[in-house]
Design an enzyme around this catalytic site. Sequence first.
Site, PDB file in Angstrom:
ATOM      1  N   CYS A   1     -19.872   9.538   2.961  1.00 26.85           N
ATOM      2  CA  CYS A   1     -20.742  10.533   2.332  1.00 26.85           C
ATOM      3  C   CYS A   1     -19.897  11.616   1.680  1.00 26.85           C
ATOM      4  O   CYS A   1     -19.029  12.210   2.316  1.00 26.85           O
ATOM      5  CB  CYS A   1     -21.643  11.154   3.390  1.00 26.85           C
ATOM      6  SG  CYS A   1     -22.596  12.531   2.763  1.00 26.85           S
TER       7      CYS A   1
ATOM      8  N   CYS B   1     -22.011  19.564   4.528  1.00 34.19           N
ATOM      9  CA  CYS B   1     -23.341  19.496   5.127  1.00 34.19           C
ATOM     10  C   CYS B   1     -23.321  19.785   6.622  1.00 34.19           C
ATOM     11  O   CYS B   1     -24.005  20.669   7.113  1.00 34.19           O
ATOM     12  CB  CYS B   1     -23.941  18.120   4.834  1.00 34.19           C
ATOM     13  SG  CYS B   1     -25.387  17.707   5.790  1.00 34.19           S
TER      14      CYS B   1
ATOM     15  N   TYR C   1     -43.591  14.255  29.359  1.00 27.30           N
ATOM     16  CA  TYR C   1     -43.071  14.585  28.023  1.00 27.30           C
ATOM     17  C   TYR C   1     -43.308  13.357  27.130  1.00 27.30           C
ATOM     18  O   TYR C   1     -42.381  12.829  26.510  1.00 27.30           O
ATOM     19  CB  TYR C   1     -41.569  14.912  28.077  1.00 27.30           C
ATOM     20  CG  TYR C   1     -41.187  15.930  29.130  1.00 27.30           C
ATOM     21  CD1 TYR C   1     -41.186  17.291  28.832  1.00 27.30           C
ATOM     22  CD2 TYR C   1     -40.823  15.535  30.424  1.00 27.30           C
ATOM     23  CE1 TYR C   1     -40.826  18.232  29.794  1.00 27.30           C
ATOM     24  CE2 TYR C   1     -40.477  16.466  31.392  1.00 27.30           C
ATOM     25  CZ  TYR C   1     -40.475  17.803  31.078  1.00 27.30           C
ATOM     26  OH  TYR C   1     -40.119  18.720  32.040  1.00 27.30           O
TER      27      TYR C   1
ATOM     28  N   CYS D   1     -32.111  12.976  25.351  1.00 25.58           N
ATOM     29  CA  CYS D   1     -31.310  13.085  24.129  1.00 25.58           C
ATOM     30  C   CYS D   1     -30.202  14.104  24.341  1.00 25.58           C
ATOM     31  O   CYS D   1     -29.468  14.415  23.413  1.00 25.58           O
ATOM     32  CB  CYS D   1     -32.189  13.448  22.939  1.00 25.58           C
ATOM     33  SG  CYS D   1     -33.097  14.967  23.196  1.00 25.58           S
TER      34      CYS D   1
HETATM   35  N1  SAH Z   1     -41.375  10.314  25.137  1.00 24.04           N
HETATM   36  C1  SAH Z   1     -41.672  10.607  23.763  1.00 24.04           C
HETATM   37  C2  SAH Z   1     -41.340  12.053  23.349  1.00 24.04           C
HETATM   38  C3  SAH Z   1     -40.006  12.573  23.766  1.00 24.04           C
HETATM   39  S1  SAH Z   1     -39.505  14.083  22.972  1.00 24.04           S
HETATM   40  C4  SAH Z   1     -41.041   9.621  22.834  1.00 24.04           C
HETATM   41  O1  SAH Z   1     -40.138   8.881  23.206  1.00 24.04           O
HETATM   42  O2  SAH Z   1     -41.443   9.566  21.671  1.00 24.04           O
HETATM   43  C5  SAH Z   1     -39.950  15.291  24.106  1.00 24.04           C
HETATM   44  C6  SAH Z   1     -41.403  15.652  24.091  1.00 24.04           C
HETATM   45  O3  SAH Z   1     -41.585  16.670  25.078  1.00 24.04           O
HETATM   46  C7  SAH Z   1     -41.936  16.243  22.796  1.00 24.04           C
HETATM   47  O4  SAH Z   1     -43.063  15.492  22.391  1.00 24.04           O
HETATM   48  C8  SAH Z   1     -42.337  17.678  23.146  1.00 24.04           C
HETATM   49  O5  SAH Z   1     -43.494  18.115  22.472  1.00 24.04           O
HETATM   50  C9  SAH Z   1     -42.591  17.552  24.628  1.00 24.04           C
HETATM   51  N2  SAH Z   1     -42.458  18.780  25.434  1.00 24.04           N
HETATM   52  C10 SAH Z   1     -41.600  19.813  25.251  1.00 24.04           C
HETATM   53  N3  SAH Z   1     -41.723  20.700  26.243  1.00 24.04           N
HETATM   54  C11 SAH Z   1     -42.671  20.230  27.084  1.00 24.04           C
HETATM   55  C12 SAH Z   1     -43.233  20.706  28.301  1.00 24.04           C
HETATM   56  N4  SAH Z   1     -42.831  21.850  28.828  1.00 24.04           N
HETATM   57  N5  SAH Z   1     -44.170  19.963  28.886  1.00 24.04           N
HETATM   58  C13 SAH Z   1     -44.591  18.787  28.347  1.00 24.04           C
HETATM   59  N6  SAH Z   1     -44.098  18.292  27.196  1.00 24.04           N
HETATM   60  C14 SAH Z   1     -43.156  19.000  26.570  1.00 24.04           C
END
Ligand code: SAH
Length: 497
Positions: free
Chosen positions: A119, A125, A355, A451
């Site tokens: 890139c 960037c 989550y 992550c």
């Molecule tokens: N498991 C899902 C999302 C993971 S990302 C997937 O794989 O697609 C993390 C997620 O946690 C996000 O959707 C975010 O909105 C949520 N999140 C962040 N803080 C939170 C909290 N205190 N309680 C519940 N969810 C939360």
Amino acid sequence: MNKRNNFGYKTQKKRNQSNKPYGKKRSALATQKGNKIQGKHSTINKHRGNKKKETLEVTCTGLSNEGKGIVQWEGKQLEIEHLLPGETAEITMSTSGRYVNSELKRIITPSKDRVRPICSYYYDCGGCQLQHMNEQAQKRFKQDTINKLMKPFGKPDPILTMDHPYDYRNKSHTTFGLNRERQIIGGLYAQNSHQLISMDRCLIHDPKADEIWKTIKDMMKSFKMQPFNEDTGRGFLRHVLVKVGKVSGEIMVVLVVASPIFKGKNNFVKALRKAHPEITTILMNVNNRDTSMVLGNQEKVLFGKGTITDTLCGMKFDISAKSFYQINPVQTEKLYSTAIEMAQLTGKETVIDAYCGIGTIGLIASQKAGKVIGVELNKDAVRDAIHNSKCNGVKNARFYQGDAGKFMVEMAARGQKADVVIMDPPRAGSDEAFLSSVVKLKPKRVVYVSCNPVTQARDMKYLVQNGYEVKDIQPVDMFPQTVHVECVSQIVLRDKN
Ligand code: SAH
């Protein structure tokens, strides 16, 4: 003109002026700012309040978790962007007060791992941090990072890499501005700044997404659409968000605008659809706040159904503009399959998908579980999760909106049971309310998808101190070319508990 050496590294400070957004300045070299020197240090004290710049020859001894080269300087450890282990290089150091800014000036002996980044915007960037390393070195760096962080818990498995580590992002947002000649430019903000880097292709984006925003950029002039200027608050188009369903081919375009009054919007939508008949939905999102968040609260569908559908692990998912969806679907299938395998479901278990986002992991797990309970903070994502469960004919999953920690505390207080907890928190990791409730609920297995392995290791330590042991650790390269690495671990309740 900037001089670039064999590795594409700039060796002079001037940059291409036409790339620069109007009225903003930035150093040509990717600099490391605010490298705070810890503890007492005489050189620093001597220069307190004064600025001092010097050039040093250094040798890099390793890489930090952020992929920066570690060098020792007067008994202290510094981290230099784009420097590789074993390399000797000239760096410039400017000290100001207790802070030292260091930047790579010239590489004297390059590492055999060094490559010229594909890139051409790489050093400006900052969105990718590892393109100056070959694939093997990137893999080794990620594996070593996970091995180091997970050392207290056992030996992680070899990282699952991607065959074609480019073009993978299914979501991109582009920002617009004016250059010195007051022509409209589009591109990405440099890392940790609001410095717009004009570009026409980001090699980790879906190529179609880049084609679409470039068309929009070219349309702006004839539609008298001004890019939004954060400093003056004037202008209209703030960002273009494109989401691509990699399997379905469906494409969502979100025009993030500063005001709800969008003159000529019907013609704009018509022209955009004509240029890109592959677009399946177009939305307008109004963001009139002084914020670095991309999306505002007000949303209007201008064309199509307002969401896109994609397939992951054999199930269909509807994705809205605001809800979270993993950005690398090829690697996500590997991640989710590993997580479901680690959950060791037999068809009877009660599984908590904490989550849960739009319900992806929970809905995939529901096929092998007795029942799934999903919890998620974002109400749009919960709405999507409920909708997704209906679309896939899932009868044994329920989704709730709320804070995962609070939800778990209430579950524990009601004496409810769970056999497996799958948790996938954001980068900040989980919290004590959540983890202490896990300990109270005593699921026999916790599958932790993360992550950010730094916070994951912190949370795993809590579970290990409270009756759990770690069985498997599997890193997955979800974000090739960047320092980020995903990791999933299986944590089981120790026998005596
Ligand atoms: N498991 C899902 C999302 C993971 S990302 C997937 O794989 O697609 C993390 C997620 O946690 C996000 O959707 C975010 O909105 C949520 N999140 C962040 N803080 C939170 C909290 N205190 N309680 C519940 N969810 C939360």
